[in-house]
Design an enzyme around this catalytic site. Sequence first.
Site, PDB file in Angstrom:
ATOM      1  N   LYS A  93     -23.287   0.528   7.911  1.00 45.02           N
ATOM      2  CA  LYS A  93     -24.700   0.124   7.937  1.00 45.02           C
ATOM      3  C   LYS A  93     -24.877  -1.339   7.533  1.00 45.02           C
ATOM      4  O   LYS A  93     -25.602  -2.084   8.180  1.00 45.02           O
ATOM      5  CB  LYS A  93     -25.475   1.027   6.972  1.00 45.02           C
ATOM      6  CG  LYS A  93     -26.966   0.965   7.123  1.00 45.02           C
ATOM      7  CD  LYS A  93     -27.661   1.796   6.043  1.00 45.02           C
ATOM      8  CE  LYS A  93     -27.378   3.282   6.136  1.00 45.02           C
ATOM      9  NZ  LYS A  93     -28.184   4.070   5.192  1.00 45.02           N
ATOM     10  N   LYS A 105     -21.220   4.720  -2.411  1.00 45.99           N
ATOM     11  CA  LYS A 105     -22.251   5.751  -2.601  1.00 45.99           C
ATOM     12  C   LYS A 105     -21.926   6.533  -3.853  1.00 45.99           C
ATOM     13  O   LYS A 105     -20.748   6.696  -4.202  1.00 45.99           O
ATOM     14  CB  LYS A 105     -22.276   6.711  -1.413  1.00 45.99           C
ATOM     15  CG  LYS A 105     -23.581   7.466  -1.279  1.00 45.99           C
ATOM     16  CD  LYS A 105     -24.599   6.616  -0.547  1.00 45.99           C
ATOM     17  CE  LYS A 105     -25.853   7.329  -0.188  1.00 45.99           C
ATOM     18  NZ  LYS A 105     -26.613   6.549   0.800  1.00 45.99           N
ATOM     19  N   THR A 189     -37.457   1.476   3.944  1.00 44.43           N
ATOM     20  CA  THR A 189     -36.663   2.323   4.849  1.00 44.43           C
ATOM     21  C   THR A 189     -37.553   2.919   5.926  1.00 44.43           C
ATOM     22  O   THR A 189     -37.246   2.835   7.127  1.00 44.43           O
ATOM     23  CB  THR A 189     -35.939   3.440   4.069  1.00 44.43           C
ATOM     24  OG1 THR A 189     -35.323   2.864   2.915  1.00 44.43           O
ATOM     25  CG2 THR A 189     -34.882   4.108   4.919  1.00 44.43           C
ATOM     26  N   ASN A 220     -39.790  10.029   0.668  1.00 40.33           N
ATOM     27  CA  ASN A 220     -40.088   8.604   0.629  1.00 40.33           C
ATOM     28  C   ASN A 220     -39.854   7.927   1.973  1.00 40.33           C
ATOM     29  O   ASN A 220     -40.522   6.961   2.314  1.00 40.33           O
ATOM     30  CB  ASN A 220     -39.251   7.929  -0.468  1.00 40.33           C
ATOM     31  CG  ASN A 220     -39.735   6.514  -0.708  1.00 40.33           C
ATOM     32  OD1 ASN A 220     -40.937   6.249  -0.684  1.00 40.33           O
ATOM     33  ND2 ASN A 220     -38.803   5.600  -0.891  1.00 40.33           N
ATOM     34  N   SER A 355     -33.036  -4.056  -0.236  1.00 38.62           N
ATOM     35  CA  SER A 355     -32.206  -4.073  -1.448  1.00 38.62           C
ATOM     36  C   SER A 355     -31.460  -5.408  -1.546  1.00 38.62           C
ATOM     37  O   SER A 355     -31.326  -5.991  -2.630  1.00 38.62           O
ATOM     38  CB  SER A 355     -31.161  -2.956  -1.403  1.00 38.62           C
ATOM     39  OG  SER A 355     -31.689  -1.757  -1.916  1.00 38.62           O
TER      40      SER A 355
HETATM   41  N1  GLU Z   1     -29.791   4.981  -0.101  1.00 41.00           N
HETATM   42  C1  GLU Z   1     -30.215   4.045   0.895  1.00 41.00           C
HETATM   43  C2  GLU Z   1     -29.348   4.131   2.127  1.00 41.00           C
HETATM   44  O1  GLU Z   1     -28.718   5.144   2.379  1.00 41.00           O
HETATM   45  C3  GLU Z   1     -30.334   2.629   0.347  1.00 41.00           C
HETATM   46  C4  GLU Z   1     -29.092   2.037  -0.188  1.00 41.00           C
HETATM   47  C5  GLU Z   1     -29.283   0.704  -0.882  1.00 41.00           C
HETATM   48  O2  GLU Z   1     -30.387   0.188  -0.866  1.00 41.00           O
HETATM   49  O3  GLU Z   1     -28.305   0.196  -1.412  1.00 41.00           O
HETATM   50  O4  GLU Z   1     -29.307   3.238   2.941  1.00 41.00           O
END
Ligand code: GLU
Length: 420
Positions: A93, A105, A189, A220, A355
């Site tokens: 990503k 993660k 998001t 969210n 982020s």
């Molecule tokens: N948990 C979110 C994702 O899966 C955001 C991750 C982040 O901002 O570091 O993309």
Amino acid sequence: MKVYDPFENFLTTFNKAADYLGLGKDERDRVAYPERQVEVSLRVRMDDGSVKTFEGYRVQHNSARGPYKGGIRYHEKADINEVRALSAWMSIKCAVADIPYGGGKGGIKVDPSKLSEGELERLTRAYADAIYPVVGPYTDIPAPDVNTNGKIMGWFCDEYSKLNHSFTPAVVTGKPISIGGSLGREEATGLGVVIAAKTMLSNFGVEIKGKKVAVQGNGNVGSVASKYFAKEGCVIVAASDISGAVFDESGLDGELLRKMAVERKLLSEYPLGKGGKFVPGKDGNQALITCDTDILVPAALENQIDAENAGDVKAKYVIEAANGPTTAEADEILEKRGVIVVPDILANCGGVVVSYFEWSQNLNRYYFSEEEINERLAHKMKAAVNNVYGICKKYDCSLRMGAYITAVSKINEAAKMLGR
Ligand code: GLU
């Protein structure tokens, strides 16, 4: 029911992309597998005086393009296999979004709704203590994910800052604004999902206005997506959460869906009009996947579209707001049926993009307005979508494959330049 290993799911797609790029075994190995996996036991004092042990994880997948980046989820089904796959998807990503991070993660196996606020705080602080040695603003930067939020990030930031003897907001993103969070991060998001959908559809010469949209998950991400799809003139024909799904051909109220999510109200309480109906529980969520809609937005958990229901999906477009909502088998079925899937690693990258803005604001101690953030987000999202679309045309492949080809070649190139 078949049990899917999400990391196998990742490897299947990854290897196809590596085939397109003609990568050998060594190159595949240095990009595909996690660099570090940490498993921790968290001892937490409960309100009744007893001590409970919880399992926690942090998987650091790849750091060739920058520090590890990715959220932390609190879920009773979280496990190391799931977190491993999620960390790999973050590497992909961040490369697709073209932001200078690798992927990571974290997770804790817990149902947070069963904990008091104090227990949740102690659990979060115990987790921060346990993974302190492997995280940091230039090493690994966590963020919110399923069932975690700004408040939890605040506790994480405080615990790290105490251990570090200095206020270190850049160690975690998705923080409350008062401690260095970014304006626009909370909705990033969901808003990004809508920008991705609109931009991709326009590449196919299709206008988003007037399209029917069904959104699985009113959290969210899903609730914000509903709000902005409605603003784009779409008709929200269905929405769901753990209580079930609401359907209304004449359109649900996007602002209200968002408001209910913010107020933690379940959709079973949605004030349906005459033509509307509510289908409770899992049946409702399944009915949503196969309902009559133009755009289907899975915005809940993994493996929601599988080999069993993929053949019945009526949507022409699937916009993956959740991470990994489509199994590899289902993906093939959808592709054969001509359903266009905008993959998670592209559709939902808006969260990690903001982020990145938050982290960079923390490091520079210079803060932007919400307008500036949203403009930069839109710019990044559009560039990522159009780039992936171009790669798909070049390789004559699906959007998911185009996104993977983009990311895998970038990560592989960076690893090569580092001499890894
Ligand atoms: N948990 C979110 C994702 O899966 C955001 C991750 C982040 O901002 O570091 O993309």
